[in-house]
Design a protein around this motif. Structure first.
Motif, PDB file in Angstrom:
ATOM      1  N   ALA A 150       0.796  12.351 -10.389  1.00  0.00           N
ATOM      2  CA  ALA A 150       2.236  12.079 -10.281  1.00  0.00           C
ATOM      3  C   ALA A 150       2.601  11.414  -8.944  1.00  0.00           C
ATOM      4  CB  ALA A 150       2.997  13.399 -10.438  1.00  0.00           C
ATOM      5  N   LYS A 176      -2.156  16.667 -10.459  1.00  0.00           N
ATOM      6  CA  LYS A 176      -2.109  16.525  -8.999  1.00  0.00           C
ATOM      7  C   LYS A 176      -0.815  15.842  -8.608  1.00  0.00           C
ATOM      8  CE  LYS A 176      -3.504  13.377  -6.142  1.00  0.00           C
ATOM      9  NZ  LYS A 176      -2.377  13.437  -5.183  1.00  0.00           N
ATOM     10  N   GLU A 179       0.858  13.525  -2.553  1.00  0.00           N
ATOM     11  CA  GLU A 179       0.700  14.208  -1.268  1.00  0.00           C
ATOM     12  C   GLU A 179       2.010  14.233  -0.473  1.00  0.00           C
ATOM     13  OE1 GLU A 179      -0.744  11.577  -2.449  1.00  0.00           O
ATOM     14  OE2 GLU A 179      -1.347  10.098  -0.937  1.00  0.00           O
ATOM     15  N   SER A 228       1.710   3.529  -8.461  1.00  0.00           N
ATOM     16  CA  SER A 228       1.648   2.095  -8.174  1.00  0.00           C
ATOM     17  C   SER A 228       0.613   1.387  -9.058  1.00  0.00           C
ATOM     18  CB  SER A 228       1.270   1.892  -6.704  1.00  0.00           C
ATOM     19  OG  SER A 228      -0.039   2.354  -6.481  1.00  0.00           O
ATOM     20  N   THR A 231      -3.084   1.700  -7.685  1.00  0.00           N
ATOM     21  CA  THR A 231      -3.809   2.928  -8.037  1.00  0.00           C
ATOM     22  C   THR A 231      -4.028   2.990  -9.547  1.00  0.00           C
ATOM     23  OG1 THR A 231      -2.656   3.979  -6.198  1.00  0.00           O
ATOM     24  CG2 THR A 231      -3.878   5.426  -7.659  1.00  0.00           C
ATOM     25  N   LEU A 250       3.591   2.274 -14.468  1.00  0.00           N
ATOM     26  CA  LEU A 250       3.407   1.663 -13.144  1.00  0.00           C
ATOM     27  C   LEU A 250       4.737   1.122 -12.614  1.00  0.00           C
ATOM     28  CD1 LEU A 250       0.027  -0.100 -13.950  1.00  0.00           C
ATOM     29  CD2 LEU A 250       0.439   2.228 -13.149  1.00  0.00           C
ATOM     30  N   GLU A 380       8.385  -5.624  -5.539  1.00  0.00           N
ATOM     31  CA  GLU A 380       9.157  -4.404  -5.811  1.00  0.00           C
ATOM     32  C   GLU A 380       9.517  -3.726  -4.487  1.00  0.00           C
ATOM     33  OE1 GLU A 380       7.080  -0.976  -7.359  1.00  0.00           O
ATOM     34  OE2 GLU A 380       8.776  -0.449  -8.616  1.00  0.00           O
TER      35      GLU A 380
HETATM   36  P1  NAD Z   1       0.650   5.676  -5.570  1.00  0.00           P
HETATM   37  O1  NAD Z   1      -0.115   4.909  -6.582  1.00  0.00           O
HETATM   38  O2  NAD Z   1       0.430   5.400  -4.150  1.00  0.00           O
HETATM   39  O3  NAD Z   1       0.360   7.228  -5.760  1.00  0.00           O
HETATM   40  C1  NAD Z   1       0.553   7.862  -6.999  1.00  0.00           C
HETATM   41  C2  NAD Z   1      -0.402   9.028  -7.101  1.00  0.00           C
HETATM   42  O4  NAD Z   1      -1.739   8.556  -7.205  1.00  0.00           O
HETATM   43  C3  NAD Z   1      -0.390   9.991  -5.924  1.00  0.00           C
HETATM   44  O5  NAD Z   1      -0.442  11.316  -6.433  1.00  0.00           O
HETATM   45  C4  NAD Z   1      -1.671   9.637  -5.204  1.00  0.00           C
HETATM   46  O6  NAD Z   1      -2.209  10.698  -4.441  1.00  0.00           O
HETATM   47  C5  NAD Z   1      -2.575   9.306  -6.354  1.00  0.00           C
HETATM   48  N1  NAD Z   1      -3.765   8.505  -6.029  1.00  0.00           N
HETATM   49  C6  NAD Z   1      -3.939   7.626  -5.007  1.00  0.00           C
HETATM   50  N2  NAD Z   1      -5.180   7.060  -5.085  1.00  0.00           N
HETATM   51  C7  NAD Z   1      -5.773   7.580  -6.189  1.00  0.00           C
HETATM   52  C8  NAD Z   1      -7.033   7.379  -6.822  1.00  0.00           C
HETATM   53  N3  NAD Z   1      -7.931   6.533  -6.338  1.00  0.00           N
HETATM   54  N4  NAD Z   1      -7.302   8.063  -7.956  1.00  0.00           N
HETATM   55  C9  NAD Z   1      -6.393   8.912  -8.481  1.00  0.00           C
HETATM   56  N5  NAD Z   1      -5.182   9.157  -7.929  1.00  0.00           N
HETATM   57  C10 NAD Z   1      -4.876   8.498  -6.794  1.00  0.00           C
HETATM   58  O7  NAD Z   1       2.171   5.499  -5.998  1.00  0.00           O
HETATM   59  P2  NAD Z   1       3.481   6.095  -5.278  1.00  0.00           P
HETATM   60  O8  NAD Z   1       3.686   5.357  -4.002  1.00  0.00           O
HETATM   61  O9  NAD Z   1       3.413   7.579  -5.242  1.00  0.00           O
HETATM   62  O10 NAD Z   1       4.628   5.715  -6.319  1.00  0.00           O
HETATM   63  C11 NAD Z   1       5.384   4.543  -6.214  1.00  0.00           C
HETATM   64  C12 NAD Z   1       5.079   3.606  -7.337  1.00  0.00           C
HETATM   65  O11 NAD Z   1       5.121   4.289  -8.584  1.00  0.00           O
HETATM   66  C13 NAD Z   1       6.060   2.473  -7.489  1.00  0.00           C
HETATM   67  O12 NAD Z   1       5.389   1.260  -7.708  1.00  0.00           O
HETATM   68  C14 NAD Z   1       6.868   2.829  -8.720  1.00  0.00           C
HETATM   69  O13 NAD Z   1       7.474   1.766  -9.372  1.00  0.00           O
HETATM   70  C15 NAD Z   1       5.880   3.566  -9.530  1.00  0.00           C
HETATM   71  N6  NAD Z   1       6.528   4.498 -10.449  1.00  0.00           N
HETATM   72  C16 NAD Z   1       6.505   4.219 -11.783  1.00  0.00           C
HETATM   73  C17 NAD Z   1       7.141   5.046 -12.690  1.00  0.00           C
HETATM   74  C18 NAD Z   1       7.128   4.769 -14.155  1.00  0.00           C
HETATM   75  O14 NAD Z   1       7.458   5.631 -14.954  1.00  0.00           O
HETATM   76  N7  NAD Z   1       6.750   3.583 -14.580  1.00  0.00           N
HETATM   77  C19 NAD Z   1       7.797   6.179 -12.225  1.00  0.00           C
HETATM   78  C20 NAD Z   1       7.807   6.431 -10.857  1.00  0.00           C
HETATM   79  C21 NAD Z   1       7.148   5.585  -9.977  1.00  0.00           C
END
Ligand code: NAD
Length: 476
Positions: A150, A176, A179, A228, A231, A250, A380
């Motif tokens: 999440a 998970k 963080e 994102s 990821t 995403l 974005e």
């Molecule tokens: P992020 O990808 O940085 O992190 C998301 C999650 O992935 C975190 O829990 C992180 O610890 C985990 N993560 C990081 N590296 C990983 C790996 N190698 N393997 C598995 N898990 C890993 O994203 P963020 O900054 O938390 O969220 C922002 C982004 O999420 C924005 O781009 C936003 O548009 C998107 N988002 C999309 C939706 C949707 O429903 N489409 C909803 C909310 C946010």
């Protein structure tokens, strides 16, 4: 300082290593979060694996009844959970229910609604084909164990979107949280474990490395990821290696298009919240607004009045409507995009400079004078900044909406909903709202097009997405 614990197999689990969770409104540490070890991640998956057959074998009515109890637990603890959302994520407490400022109490209210609705849905057996020789039934089976990851923007609500349909369908879950916002989710899962059998919902916590251990565990049967695109690709690679499906929610860069017959004053409030909900840190927020020349000045003026009237501050204080940006990484990204807008010919209508600490506060910012190709339009921003772009004819606006490789949501604003619907049908996005933006609903499927991901959540389609079809083919 208190350490908040994971729940694995119904038990509270800490770790030798912890990190601090930070309140983005004050910069202060508010609690310690365990960094799960690789062994603990494996233990959580094993617990979910062991609990799954008995959970799936329960009569459907029992599972439904337990899920309604989960909703009751959320309701009973709503004040506690909302405070965690505000202190950890930053959004103000706000009111309760769909018509209120969409703050932390709204988020917890949403958790209850998104629990009750899947609890009330069924996936009856479908007959795909029948004649005098055969009958072919499609049954829906749980995948088994779901691994969920999440993000930090709606930490409780998005966790609920991943957990609840999964367990409703007979899966068990290891989740998970981000963080940046772990404690609220760890506490939510601890509380719902009071009414669920041990091992049905488990947590692990930590940053990307812990997430990568989870998603690559070969004992998982499906992954759900919200976050994102960068990821998301890694999570999809992990799913591909184990030949399991993945739902990817995403990022997006939602376009909102005002048609020439729209009334800027009447639509300003809807547009405002469509863009600035949760300080713009919402996947399906309006992130670029296309306005015809004839309405441009009136629209900018109406949005400016609203933006300047919204009190910003610590969300724990009464009367706060806008909170801080959730973390430094996102704050720096917003600052960078606004600075580049200035050099690319943008005009700052309001906001446009950091509000000063403590906390990651950035004023609501409107930018005019930009065009497609400028960074603030194409990337974005995921923050409290909205570029307002002038267009000459509707064809040009549709082409602008479709030119990027993302397509989560979009909206069309008009006095004539039939005309708006004709434009909406031509936009490449998972959802196109008319005269509203981002108005998701637990009965309505939600998911992205193009680079915004694949698979859907919510409603009957969302429930189907956490099951696999099994055909029972009977010779007559
Ligand atoms: P992020 O990808 O940085 O992190 C998301 C999650 O992935 C975190 O829990 C992180 O610890 C985990 N993560 C990081 N590296 C990983 C790996 N190698 N393997 C598995 N898990 C890993 O994203 P963020 O900054 O938390 O969220 C922002 C982004 O999420 C924005 O781009 C936003 O548009 C998107 N988002 C999309 C939706 C949707 O429903 N489409 C909803 C909310 C946010």
């Amino acid at each position: 300082m208190q350490t908040y614990l994971n729940t694995i197999n119904g038990k509270a689990v800490g770790s030798d290593k912890t990190f601090q969770s930070i309140n983005p409104a004050t910069g202060e540490a508010i609690g310690l979060v365990p960094i799960s070890s690789k062994e603990q991640v494996a233990e959580a998956v094993a617990a979910a694996r062991a609990a799954q057959p008995a959970w799936a074998a329960r009569p459907d009515g029992e599972r439904k009844a337990l899920m309604m109890k989960v909703a009751e637990v959320i309701n009973k603890n709503s004040a506690y959970l909302a405070e965690w959302v505000t202190r950890e994520q930053g959004k103000p407490l706000g009111g309760v229910g769909p018509d209120q400022v969409p703050g932390a109490r709204f988020e917890v209210w949403g958790c209850e609604a998104w629990t009750q609705v899947p609890a009330s849905l069924d996936l009856p057996v479908e007959v795909a084909f029948e004649d005098e020789t055969r009958r072919d039934e499609v049954h829906r089976k749980p995948f088994g164990v779901i691994g969920a990851i999440a993000p930090w923007n709606w930490p409780l609500l998005i966790a609920i979107w991943q957990i609840i349909p999964s367990i409703r369908a007979g899966n068990t879950v290891v989740i998970k949280p981000s963080e940046y916002t772990s404690i609220g989710t760890l506490e939510l899962v601890r509380l719902i474990n009071e009414v669920l059998p041990a091992g049905v919902v488990n947590t692990v916590s930590g940053a990307g490395e812990v997430g990568s251990w989870l998603v690559s565990d070969p004992r998982l049967d499906k992954l759900m990821f919200t976050g994102s695109a960068r990821t998301g690709v890694k999570v999809a690679e992990a799913a591909a290696k184990n030949v399991i499906p993945v739902t990817l929610e995403l990022g997006g860069n939602d376009a909102a298009i005002m048609l020439p017959d729209a009334d800027p004053k009447a639509m300003a409030m809807g547009l405002f919240w469509g863009a600035f909900i949760n300080m713009g840190q919402t996947c399906a927020a309006a992130k670029r607004l296309y306005v015809p020349e004839s309405l441009y000045d009136a629209t900018v003026q109406a949005l400016k009045e609203l933006a300047q009237a919204m009190p910003m501050g610590d969300g724990m204080k009464d009367g706060t409507v806008m909170g801080p940006i959730q973390n430094k990484m996102q704050y720096d990204k917003v600052v960078d995009l606004v600075e580049s807008a200035k050099t690319e010919g943008g005009t700052i209508v309001c906001g446009g400079a950091p509000a000063g600490g403590p906390g990651y506060f950035y004023p609501l910012t409107l930018v005019t004078g930009l065009k497609d190709g400028n960074r603030l339009v194409d990337e974005e921003q995921f923050g409290p900044v909205l570029p307002i772009i002038k267009y000459r004819d509707v064809e040009e606006a549709i082409a602008s909406a479709n030119r990027l490789n993302v397509g989560l949501g979009a909206s069309v604003w008009s006095a004539d909903t039939a005309k708006a619907a004709a434009v909406a049908g031509r936009i490449q996005a998972g959802t196109v709202w008319i005269n509203q933006h981002g108005m998701i609903h637990p009965m309505v499927p939600f998911g992205g097009a193009k680079g915004s991901g694949y698979g859907v959540e919510f409603g009957v389609d969302g429930l189907k997405a956490v099951t696999r079809p099994q055909v029972i083919s009977i010779k007559k």
